[in-house]
Enzyme design. Sequence first.
Site, PDB file in Angstrom:
ATOM      1  N   LYS A  66     -41.309 -42.056  11.206  1.00 41.56           N
ATOM      2  CA  LYS A  66     -40.756 -42.779  11.323  1.00 41.56           C
ATOM      3  C   LYS A  66     -40.717 -43.282  12.654  1.00 41.56           C
ATOM      4  CE  LYS A  66     -39.519 -43.692   6.654  1.00 41.56           C
ATOM      5  NZ  LYS A  66     -38.093 -43.047   5.461  1.00 41.56           N
ATOM      6  N   GLN A  70     -32.238 -41.807   5.368  1.00 38.57           N
ATOM      7  CA  GLN A  70     -32.798 -41.385   5.086  1.00 38.57           C
ATOM      8  C   GLN A  70     -32.606 -40.852   3.657  1.00 38.57           C
ATOM      9  OE1 GLN A  70     -36.240 -41.164   6.295  1.00 38.57           O
ATOM     10  NE2 GLN A  70     -36.743 -40.322   3.484  1.00 38.57           N
ATOM     11  N   ASP A  96     -35.055 -50.573   4.514  1.00 37.98           N
ATOM     12  CA  ASP A  96     -35.662 -50.381   3.637  1.00 37.98           C
ATOM     13  C   ASP A  96     -35.750 -51.507   1.794  1.00 37.98           C
ATOM     14  OD1 ASP A  96     -36.687 -47.785   3.555  1.00 37.98           O
ATOM     15  OD2 ASP A  96     -34.737 -46.614   3.263  1.00 37.98           O
TER      16      ASP A  96
END
Length: 344
Positions: A53, A97, A120
Amino acid sequence: MSAQIIDGKALAAATKAEAAAEAAALKAKGIEPCLAVILVGENPASQVYVRGKVKDCGECGIKSLELRMPETTTQEELLAKIAELAADKTVNGILVQLPLPKQIDERAVIDAIPPEKDVDGFSPVNVGRMQTGQPCFLPCTPAGCIRMIESTGTKIDGKNAVVIGRSNIVGKPAALLLLAKNATVTVCHSHTANLKEICANADILVAAVGRAGFVTGDMVKPGAVVIDVGINRGADGKLHGDVNFEEASAVAGYITPVPGGVGPMTRAMLITTLYRMSGSPAVTGENPYSDVPAGSYYEKAVIWAMQKGVANGMGGGKFEPDTRVTRQQAVTMLYRYAVKIAGI
Ligand code: NDP
């Protein structure tokens, strides 16, 4: 093999090129998009994902902050870090994460990320807005699946779509997005009876099961679009999808490979979401958390507010109130007027 491959790498590269151009345009206006990624602990797979990422951000000219916290981090410490990033105006998107160490409640962490920085798309506000068809930030994997289906030229409207899997991050949102595009959607899971027959009737089949080779050739309707979300590490050390590629590709019309399919597309969608968060209007829908809803009423309302002396104009997707009124007063007036002229 008869199916055409949906090339996730090529689609992702095109999506990222778009993002890079957008990021450059934003920078020219003095806005520097920034993603903060928090990694707690030493999970090797998570380390790989975070590195990916951060690399994607770099390639697209987007700033990223990689924040590493030890395995022993408490929930309070993580929540404090999120609160700090939430208040930091130079940070546009926050990503924690997953999975997290067992002493931390994942739900509490997701709930703590403000919806306007929830890159997200997992926060309750974004999930609720997606469910009710309002502008929001979408979870990257299902949003990428939709792009991949549409890249084939297939019209989703009116099609039978089957999603195998009902997780909050893939199965459920994929089903909702297909429904929003007027597919007739069936969601299958571990309690589904006649799963094979249901799948074999699907014009669009999305597999998000987490079992290598679960979808066999006899479960695929001839000509169907097959999207394989699964990432399973085999005994051979290689990555395998949830679909038996060899069998399914002999029957399907279009199919995504693993690797090189949904994975790269998911990463590219993260970048797309991030520059939407940073105020870029160039993709579908502006930042839904700008002060007032996007669209033609917005423009009219801002002009009206300027005439009334409560606004100076717009900058970076944000409404700029006049200094004589508080931001809250200006936003309230502007919103009321937008509602009035929209007739709702
Ligand atoms: P989950 O384990 O959370 O969900 C799996 C789903 O599959 C559940 O709903 C489960 O049903 C269902 N399922 C399991 N076994 C069966 C069965 N025998 N028959 C029917 N349904 C079954 O996984 P995720 O949704 O998080 O991920 C799915 C896959 O996608 C994984 O391989 C994951 O690694 C991959 N993935 C890939 C991403 C990418 O970027 N490409 C991103 C995210 C995930 P039930 O609810 O009844 O238990």
